[in-house]
Design an enzyme around this catalytic site. Structure first.
Site, short mmCIF file in Angstrom:
data_model
loop_
_atom_site.label_atom_id
_atom_site.label_comp_id
_atom_site.label_asym_id
_atom_site.label_seq_id
_atom_site.Cartn_x
_atom_site.Cartn_y
_atom_site.Cartn_z
CB THR A 137 44.46 46.04 37.47
OG1 THR A 137 43.30 45.31 37.02
CG2 THR A 137 44.05 47.43 37.90
N GLY B 230 44.78 52.47 33.46
CA GLY B 230 44.00 51.77 34.48
C GLY B 230 44.04 50.26 34.36
CG HIS C 220 41.48 42.13 30.09
ND1 HIS C 220 42.79 42.31 30.46
CD2 HIS C 220 40.76 43.00 30.83
CE1 HIS C 220 42.86 43.25 31.38
NE2 HIS C 220 41.64 43.69 31.62
P1 AMP Z 1 41.86 45.70 33.93
O1 AMP Z 1 42.03 46.60 35.13
O2 AMP Z 1 41.26 46.36 32.75
O3 AMP Z 1 43.19 45.04 33.68
O4 AMP Z 1 40.83 44.58 34.34
C1 AMP Z 1 41.17 43.42 35.02
C2 AMP Z 1 39.88 42.79 35.44
O5 AMP Z 1 40.16 41.47 35.85
C3 AMP Z 1 39.18 43.49 36.60
O6 AMP Z 1 37.86 43.82 36.21
C4 AMP Z 1 39.21 42.45 37.72
O7 AMP Z 1 38.04 42.50 38.49
C5 AMP Z 1 39.33 41.16 36.95
N1 AMP Z 1 39.99 40.04 37.62
C6 AMP Z 1 41.11 40.08 38.38
N2 AMP Z 1 41.44 38.83 38.77
C7 AMP Z 1 40.49 38.00 38.26
C8 AMP Z 1 40.27 36.59 38.31
N3 AMP Z 1 41.08 35.77 38.99
N4 AMP Z 1 39.20 36.08 37.65
C9 AMP Z 1 38.36 36.90 36.97
N5 AMP Z 1 38.51 38.24 36.90
C10 AMP Z 1 39.56 38.78 37.52
#
Ligand code: AMP
Length: 139
Positions: free
Chosen positions: A97, A95, A102
């Site tokens: 994205t 999952g 992080h």
């Molecule tokens: P993951 O799916 O675990 O990779 O989480 C990626 C996270 O990054 C998601 O919770 C998104 O809402 C968040 N996200 C995506 N783009 C940004 C951004 N520009 N600034 C802050 N959070 C972001």
């Protein structure tokens, strides 16, 4: 797979894309998730370019855990929530994205209803106000 230096968190770390910062040290940056699963959702990222936790050096992983703990304590206090949900996804199959390692730090109660992952864009002004409250609670 090779690390993609153009992913959004790499751009935030380079300062070419904006973020709402909460905390920074030599090895990590913490900032507000713009599509929070719940109010007070903060992301902790290593400065080291690594797609997953397994690509990260041991030192980078230790720095992330140190910062995640610090942020967890601060969000709990700032949001007045008794629980803190911490998650970390490795690989699209899990999952993930954004292909830069992080940690998600999400304050919660037993009644918290979570937005689906990365779907609901929050208001920047509200995120700035929450970030200020969290920064004020950092030890
Ligand atoms: P993951 O799916 O675990 O990779 O989480 C990626 C996270 O990054 C998601 O919770 C998104 O809402 C968040 N996200 C995506 N783009 C940004 C951004 N520009 N600034 C802050 N959070 C972001």
């Amino acid at each position: 797979m090779a690390y993609d230096p153009d992913n959004i968190f790499a751009r935030i770390l380079r300062g070419t894309s904006p973020c709402i910062p909460v905390y920074e040290d030599e090895e990590t940056l913490a900032f507000m998730d713009i599509m929070p699963e719940a109010e007070g959702h903060v992301l902790v990222v290593p400065k080291e370019p690594a797609e997953t936790l397994f690509d990260l050096s041991e030192r980078g992983a230790q720095a992330c855990i140190r910062t995640t703990r610090l942020i967890g304590i601060a969000v709990k206090k700032a949001l007045g929530k008794p629980g803190v949900y911490i998650s970390q996804l490795n690989g699209a199959e899990a999952g993930q994205t954004v292909p830069h390692c992080h940690f998600h730090v999400i304050p919660c109660t037993a009644e918290t209803t979570y937005h689906p992952h990365a779907t609901v864009r929050a208001d920047d002004e509200e995120l700035r106000e929450i970030a200020a409250r969290i920064r004020a609670c950092l030890a």
